[in-house]
Scaffold this active site. Structure first.
Site, PDB file in Angstrom:
ATOM      1  N   ASP A   1      48.735  40.346  39.638  1.00 18.49           N
ATOM      2  CA  ASP A   1      47.360  39.838  39.566  1.00 18.49           C
ATOM      3  C   ASP A   1      47.532  38.369  39.897  1.00 18.49           C
ATOM      4  OD1 ASP A   1      45.026  38.484  38.706  1.00 18.49           O
ATOM      5  OD2 ASP A   1      44.487  40.236  37.530  1.00 18.49           O
ATOM      6  N   HIS A   2      47.144  37.980  41.090  1.00 15.39           N
ATOM      7  CA  HIS A   2      47.556  36.640  41.527  1.00 15.39           C
ATOM      8  C   HIS A   2      46.964  35.530  40.671  1.00 15.39           C
ATOM      9  CE1 HIS A   2      43.756  36.428  43.834  1.00 15.39           C
ATOM     10  NE2 HIS A   2      43.950  35.138  43.879  1.00 15.39           N
TER      11      HIS A   2
ATOM     12  N   ASP B   1      36.633  44.546  42.250  1.00 20.36           N
ATOM     13  CA  ASP B   1      37.412  43.566  43.003  1.00 20.36           C
ATOM     14  C   ASP B   1      37.818  42.367  42.143  1.00 20.36           C
ATOM     15  OD1 ASP B   1      38.515  42.461  45.451  1.00 20.36           O
ATOM     16  OD2 ASP B   1      36.824  41.064  45.467  1.00 20.36           O
TER      17      ASP B   1
ATOM     18  N   HIS C   1      41.189  40.117  37.632  1.00 20.53           N
ATOM     19  CA  HIS C   1      41.297  38.690  37.349  1.00 20.53           C
ATOM     20  C   HIS C   1      40.500  38.263  36.117  1.00 20.53           C
ATOM     21  CE1 HIS C   1      42.948  38.993  41.268  1.00 20.53           C
ATOM     22  NE2 HIS C   1      41.837  38.849  41.961  1.00 20.53           N
TER      23      HIS C   1
ATOM     24  N   ARG D   1      53.890  48.513  60.872  1.00 15.20           N
ATOM     25  CA  ARG D   1      53.848  49.438  62.000  1.00 15.20           C
ATOM     26  C   ARG D   1      54.214  48.790  63.342  1.00 15.20           C
ATOM     27  NH1 ARG D   1      50.576  54.527  61.921  1.00 15.20           N
ATOM     28  NH2 ARG D   1      49.851  54.419  59.802  1.00 15.20           N
TER      29      ARG D   1
ATOM     30  N   GLU E   1      32.261  32.554  44.253  1.00 21.79           N
ATOM     31  CA  GLU E   1      32.841  32.238  45.563  1.00 21.79           C
ATOM     32  C   GLU E   1      31.708  31.981  46.551  1.00 21.79           C
ATOM     33  OE1 GLU E   1      36.647  34.614  46.450  1.00 21.79           O
ATOM     34  OE2 GLU E   1      35.259  36.081  45.645  1.00 21.79           O
TER      35      GLU E   1
HETATM   36  C1  BG6 Z   1      41.038  38.728  45.463  1.00 17.46           C
HETATM   37  C2  BG6 Z   1      39.765  39.434  45.840  1.00 17.46           C
HETATM   38  O1  BG6 Z   1      41.752  39.477  44.530  1.00 17.46           O
HETATM   39  O2  BG6 Z   1      40.722  37.462  44.915  1.00 17.46           O
HETATM   40  C3  BG6 Z   1      38.949  38.607  46.800  1.00 17.46           C
HETATM   41  O3  BG6 Z   1      40.079  40.674  46.443  1.00 17.46           O
HETATM   42  C4  BG6 Z   1      38.722  37.221  46.259  1.00 17.46           C
HETATM   43  O4  BG6 Z   1      37.706  39.240  47.073  1.00 17.46           O
HETATM   44  C5  BG6 Z   1      40.035  36.599  45.804  1.00 17.46           C
HETATM   45  O5  BG6 Z   1      38.133  36.439  47.265  1.00 17.46           O
HETATM   46  C6  BG6 Z   1      39.792  35.293  45.076  1.00 17.46           C
HETATM   47  O6  BG6 Z   1      41.004  34.646  44.861  1.00 17.46           O
HETATM   48  P1  BG6 Z   1      41.073  33.073  44.709  1.00 17.46           P
HETATM   49  O7  BG6 Z   1      42.522  32.803  44.416  1.00 17.46           O
HETATM   50  O8  BG6 Z   1      40.614  32.488  46.003  1.00 17.46           O
HETATM   51  O9  BG6 Z   1      40.164  32.717  43.577  1.00 17.46           O
END
Ligand code: BG6
Length: 483
Positions: free
Chosen positions: A173-174, A231, A236, A46, A212
């Site tokens: 999905d990272h 989340d 994941h 934006r 975390e």
């Molecule tokens: C994200 C979540 O997909 O993954 C976050 O939305 C989380 O809440 C994060 O902190 C964790 O990713 P990583 O790579 O730091 O383990």
């Protein structure tokens, strides 16, 4: 593999993900000569800005998020030269023609990365259609959240499918971009050692922990409507479970691997006793490391019943895994940042040492994904000595530190891998629609159970391993969480 695409278009280009991950990742690919010379990167969001403004914005993000040894000015300048920017209000169709004009000729291919609020998915797809940006040579990549349950995820998938067929849709999905996650495949299918006992005969249970230390991180708007289950577990953790539990695929490609993963996800036993098989929690005040932190509700600024911790006892109902519990847990503000998979093997069928006083522990395989990266197999060894008082046996680690074994190899951000795969058109590490939907089916039933059975998150102190009930969840099976 198809030919690399000529242009990249980033929606949400001024957002947090872009600054922290996407721009640094693209810079990493550029610096290593992995982007074709003419590949341009157009950002859109934006904010009113021109190309120069976006380049200054990106320069600042790189300065903040690149490690010092990756800040070569000439390389950064070369990267910034690839950047362009077009302001756009994606909620209306009007600006999309100007976006198409800005992109110019896309006959060399266009890869789109969508990281925007879910409410903008629909209008964005419509806008892309109207501006002719959905042709055969356009791919789209989608960042979460892709819905909040099966229905809303289907709606999003349908909207996207109205413009992009599945083979041109790349869901992120990272976790799948993480080197150590891909290593699960190497460990399982590159070694003959594990497979014969990788089943209910050899394995007692599996634990998957993603803990975390961070709290809300300014993401209250999103997180409070999501919670730990949606989340972290829906995506994941279920992907990790699928990689651990899948049958050996016949080859390393997007179809074979995803076919096997989806079979696992569909074999997850529906959780009907959510009050017995799951535990939820919400962090209260406490100390993480040496830092005193407030409760979730304090951070949020209002009361909430959103879970910031979840533990689940899951089962995969197929021949291989019959009777093997998969304990999953994930939470914010926990004692440590740790992602790991613990595979607990069964005891040997008969101990020859017991009459000589030697006690055996069953083998444990620990796959630590982060922050350290290692694979550790705990095996029994005899303590040195003449054994006059009996045989002394002890568990010793057989250690494979990936950091040490591959010292000198740069650890890449997960998004580097995913962005390059998107540009090159390799879908293997992206999540297919049937996988996402199988994940939601299982998750939705858990959430429904929480509603039906009135499950409310239990308080836990920040800096702990979650509510006591999470300990009880495994202890009643004589299992202790690996801590
Ligand atoms: C994200 C979540 O997909 O993954 C976050 O939305 C989380 O809440 C994060 O902190 C964790 O990713 P990583 O790579 O730091 O383990």
């Amino acid at each position: 593999m198809t030919r690399p695409f000529g242009k990249l278009l980033l929606f949400g280009a001024t957002g947090d993900l872009s600054q922290r991950m996407l721009l640094p990742s693209l810079h990493g690919l550029h610096a290593d000569g992995l982007l074709t010379d003419g590949l341009t990167i157009t950002g859109t969001a934006r904010s009113e800005m021109d190309d120069a403004g976006f380049r200054a914005f990106a320069a600042k993000a790189l300065d903040e998020f690149l490690p010092d040894d990756r800040k070569d000015p000439a390389t950064i300048q070369g990267f910034l030269d690839r950047l362009h920017y077009q302001p756009l209000d994606a909620s209306t169709i009007e600006g999309f023609d100007a976006l198409a004009t800005k992109l110019g000729d896309i006959s060399g291919g266009l890869a789109i990365f969508l990281s925007t609020a879910p409410s903008l998915f629909g209008p964005t797809i419509e806008g892309l259609k109207s501006a002719g940006l959905t042709g055969d040579n356009v791919r789209i990549s989608l960042e979460k959240p892709l819905g909040t349950d099966l229905d809303t995820s289907r709606q999003i998938n349908d909207i996207v499918a109205s413009a992009f067929p599945e083979e041109r849709t790349f869901r992120i999905d990272h976790y799948l971009g993480k080197e150590t996650v891909q290593n699960i495949l190497a460990l399982r299918f590159g070694n003959a050692l594990f497979e014969p006992s990788w089943n209910a005969r050899g394995i007692d249970h599996v634990q998957i922990t993603v803990s975390e230390t961070v709290g809300l991180e300014g993401r209250a708007g999103y997180y409070d409507g999501s919670g730990a289950l949606r989340d972290m577990v829906q995506n994941h953790m279920l992907q990790l479970l699928a990689l651990i539990a899948m049958e050996p695929p016949s080859r390393f490609d997007g179809t074979a691997i995803r076919d096997e993963k989806v079979k696992v996800l569909r074999s997850l036993r529906p959780i009907t006793d959510a009050d017995k098989l799951t535990v939820t929690g919400q962090y209260g005040p406490g100390a993480v490391g040496a830092k005193i932190v407030g409760s979730y509700e304090e951070e949020l600024g209002r009361p909430s019943t959103t879970e910031t911790f979840v533990a689940i006892k899951a089962h995969v109902d197929n021949w291989r895994w019959q009777g093997v519990p998969f304990y999953l847990r994930s939470g914010k503000r926990m004692a440590e940042r740790r992602s790991e998979i613990v595979v607990q093997f069964k005891p040997v069928p008969h101990s020859i040492f017991s009459e000589r006083g030697g006690a055996l522990q069953p083998n444990t395989l620990v796959i630590r994904l982060q922050p350290e990266e290692y694979v550790r197999l705990l095996v029994m060894a005899k303590e040195p000595g003449l054994d006059r008082d009996g045989v002394r046996l002890r568990e010793v680690p057989l250690d494979l530190s990936l950091t040490t074994a591959f010292a000198g190899t740069r650890r890449r951000i997960a998004y580097e891998r995913l962005l390059l795969d998107l540009i090159e058109g390799d879908p293997t590490l992206f999540v297919r629609r049937d996988e996402v939907e199988a994940q939601w089916v299982w998750i939705d039933a858990i959430r429904q159970g929480w509603i039906d059975q009135g499950v409310r998150p239990k308080p836990y102190a920040s800096g702990s391993w979650g509510p006591n009930a999470a300990i009880a969840l495994t202890e009643k099976d004589d299992v202790t969480w690996n801590e």
